[in-house]
Design a protein around this motif. Sequence first.
Motif, short mmCIF file in Angstrom:
data_model
loop_
_atom_site.label_atom_id
_atom_site.label_comp_id
_atom_site.label_asym_id
_atom_site.label_seq_id
_atom_site.Cartn_x
_atom_site.Cartn_y
_atom_site.Cartn_z
N UNK A 186 -3.60 3.43 -10.17
CA UNK A 186 -2.45 2.60 -9.80
C UNK A 186 -2.88 1.17 -9.54
N UNK A 187 -2.25 0.23 -10.21
CA UNK A 187 -2.54 -1.19 -10.00
C UNK A 187 -1.92 -1.71 -8.71
N UNK A 188 -0.96 -0.97 -8.16
CA UNK A 188 -0.31 -1.44 -6.94
C UNK A 188 -1.07 -1.07 -5.67
N UNK A 189 -1.75 0.11 -5.68
CA UNK A 189 -2.46 0.51 -4.46
C UNK A 189 -3.84 1.12 -4.70
N UNK A 190 -4.28 1.20 -5.96
CA UNK A 190 -5.61 1.71 -6.27
C UNK A 190 -5.76 3.21 -6.26
N UNK A 191 -4.67 3.95 -6.11
CA UNK A 191 -4.72 5.41 -6.10
C UNK A 191 -5.23 5.91 -7.45
#
Length: 139
Positions: A43-48
């Motif tokens: 995920x680019x939004x939170x690194x998940x």
Amino acid sequence: MSDRSLAQIAEKLKSIDVAMLVTKTGEEGAIAARPMSNNKDVSESDGTTFHFATDDGRIDDDLKRSDECGATYTSGEFYCAVQGTGKLHRDRATLEKHWVKDLEKWFENGLDTEGLVLIEVSPKRIAWWEGREQGELTP
């Protein structure tokens, strides 16, 4: 210190297929590591990140005992250490959402593989180094 966005670090992690996923294991909480693909699912939004496994190994027991986990990545002069929490998913809809065809080389029955689980690693801290640059993010 250098400034890089979470999206930039996520792009780097997507390009590195295999991470060493680290968990606490056993009653004593020793450290265990094993190679796991992130399937370019970062995920680019939170690194998940998301990793498939089966529940017949130690990793699912480890994450049931303690959700604390981490992953390390390296490629060329880029190094990254992710510290966070792991969550196991077993529901078909979630597995389908993250499944990629390349996984069939590891799970010959695909989504119908007995004991298939998806490990979601949610980062609390991401440290990275590349050449003389380094940084830390807390998503």
